[in-house]
Design a protein around this motif. Structure first.
Motif, PDB file in Angstrom:
ATOM      1  N   MET A  61       0.943  -1.103   0.042  1.00 43.33           N
ATOM      2  CA  MET A  61       0.022   0.031   0.010  1.00 43.33           C
ATOM      3  C   MET A  61       0.901   1.351  -0.204  1.00 43.33           C
ATOM      4  N   LEU A  62       0.500   2.094  -0.900  1.00 42.01           N
ATOM      5  CA  LEU A  62       1.468   3.374  -0.900  1.00 42.01           C
ATOM      6  C   LEU A  62       0.572   4.503   0.157  1.00 42.01           C
ATOM      7  N   ASP A  63       1.782   5.285   0.575  1.00 44.37           N
ATOM      8  CA  ASP A  63       1.360   6.191   1.436  1.00 44.37           C
ATOM      9  C   ASP A  63       1.494   7.693   0.619  1.00 44.37           C
ATOM     10  N   ASP A  64       1.421   8.834   1.178  1.00 43.85           N
ATOM     11  CA  ASP A  64       1.539  10.092   0.619  1.00 43.85           C
ATOM     12  C   ASP A  64       2.774  10.497   0.335  1.00 43.85           C
ATOM     13  N   ARG A  65       3.890   9.902   0.949  1.00 43.38           N
ATOM     14  CA  ARG A  65       5.438  10.188   0.510  1.00 43.38           C
ATOM     15  C   ARG A  65       5.532   9.310  -0.745  1.00 43.38           C
ATOM     16  N   ASP A  66       5.295   8.105  -0.733  1.00 45.63           N
ATOM     17  CA  ASP A  66       5.378   7.373  -1.936  1.00 45.63           C
ATOM     18  C   ASP A  66       4.807   8.112  -3.085  1.00 45.63           C
ATOM     19  N   ARG A  67       3.505   8.492  -3.124  1.00 47.17           N
ATOM     20  CA  ARG A  67       2.713   9.084  -3.885  1.00 47.17           C
ATOM     21  C   ARG A  67       3.672  10.497  -4.653  1.00 47.17           C
TER      22      ARG A  67
ATOM     23  N   GLU B 230      11.028  -2.395  -7.137  1.00 42.72           N
ATOM     24  CA  GLU B 230      10.513  -3.691  -7.059  1.00 42.72           C
ATOM     25  C   GLU B 230       9.234  -4.259  -7.206  1.00 42.72           C
ATOM     26  N   THR B 231       8.299  -3.423  -6.661  1.00 45.04           N
ATOM     27  CA  THR B 231       6.732  -3.635  -6.639  1.00 45.04           C
ATOM     28  C   THR B 231       6.168  -3.271  -8.167  1.00 45.04           C
ATOM     29  N   GLY B 232       6.739  -2.770  -8.630  1.00 45.93           N
ATOM     30  CA  GLY B 232       6.557  -2.660 -10.319  1.00 45.93           C
ATOM     31  C   GLY B 232       5.803  -1.186 -10.559  1.00 45.93           C
ATOM     32  N   HIS B 233       5.729  -0.356  -9.437  1.00 49.61           N
ATOM     33  CA  HIS B 233       5.108   1.061  -9.595  1.00 49.61           C
ATOM     34  C   HIS B 233       6.074   1.660 -10.593  1.00 49.61           C
ATOM     35  N   ILE B 234       7.365   1.715 -10.424  1.00 50.95           N
ATOM     36  CA  ILE B 234       8.074   2.421 -11.369  1.00 50.95           C
ATOM     37  C   ILE B 234       8.482   1.451 -12.347  1.00 50.95           C
TER      38      ILE B 234
ATOM     39  N   ALA C 131      -2.736   9.642  -7.797  1.00 52.85           N
ATOM     40  CA  ALA C 131      -3.759   9.535  -6.486  1.00 52.85           C
ATOM     41  C   ALA C 131      -4.588   8.248  -6.384  1.00 52.85           C
ATOM     42  N   TYR C 132      -4.568   7.440  -7.526  1.00 53.58           N
ATOM     43  CA  TYR C 132      -5.357   6.092  -7.633  1.00 53.58           C
ATOM     44  C   TYR C 132      -4.677   4.783  -7.310  1.00 53.58           C
ATOM     45  N   ALA C 133      -3.228   5.099  -7.084  1.00 49.78           N
ATOM     46  CA  ALA C 133      -2.237   4.092  -6.932  1.00 49.78           C
ATOM     47  C   ALA C 133      -2.315   3.306  -5.669  1.00 49.78           C
ATOM     48  N   HIS C 134      -2.179   2.030  -5.647  1.00 47.40           N
ATOM     49  CA  HIS C 134      -2.458   1.299  -4.514  1.00 47.40           C
ATOM     50  C   HIS C 134      -1.140   0.341  -4.188  1.00 47.40           C
TER      51      HIS C 134
END
Length: 154
Positions: free
Chosen positions: A1-7, A44-48, A151-154
């Motif tokens: 789960m992403l938090d505001d810093r990750d976003r 590693e999680t594939g968000h980038i 904003a929609y990222a999880h």
């Protein structure tokens, strides 16, 4: 789960993938090592997925954009695979989408000038059978970018 810093990290990296970890850490109020670990986790999680350089199309000599709308009478897996190979082999085709509605595909093609579209058109139709192709020339770029909403990222 992403938090505001990750976003926020994702927003900043989308705007400039070359930003230093030191500068990123200051902007998100983290230590350099904590910031670096978060970036590594996001990779590693594939968000980038990857980090890229965006080139100036004018300076690269391809300022013209043409959108080709394609209809086909073929919808087999073999035809679609062949079509994918054809469009992948043409560097001027920078995006391709399968559509709903009246057309099957749309291609975004970047060119040195509009007359060069015929060269690309011939490369495509020599290699694969199409039912209909129509093209529209972009007259003005109103919005462009590679950034997506975070904003929609999880």
């Amino acid at each position: 789960m992403l938090d505001d810093r990750d976003r926020r990290l994702l927003e900043l990296l989308q705007a400039d993938a070359g930003i230093s970890v030191t500068e990123l850490s200051e902007k998100v109020a983290l230590s350099v090592s904590a910031c670096s670990r978060r970036i590594q986790r996001l990779e590693e999680t594939g968000h980038i997925v990857r980090r890229i350089v965006v080139l100036d199309r004018e300076k690269m000599g391809v300022p013209t954009t043409v959108f080709a709308l394609i209809k086909t009478a073929h919808h087999t897996d073999e035809w679609i695979d062949a079509f994918r190979r054809v469009i992948a082999s043409i560097p001027e085709i920078v995006e391709a989408h399968r559509l709903t509605g009246n057309h099957d595909y749309i291609l975004k093609i970047v060119l040195p000038r509009v007359e060069h579209y015929d060269v690309i058109y011939k490369q495509i139709v020599r290699k694969i059978e199409l039912f209909d192709v129509s093209a529209s020339i972009s007259m003005e770029l109103l919005k462009s970018g590679t950034s997506i909403p975070v904003a929609y990222a999880h």
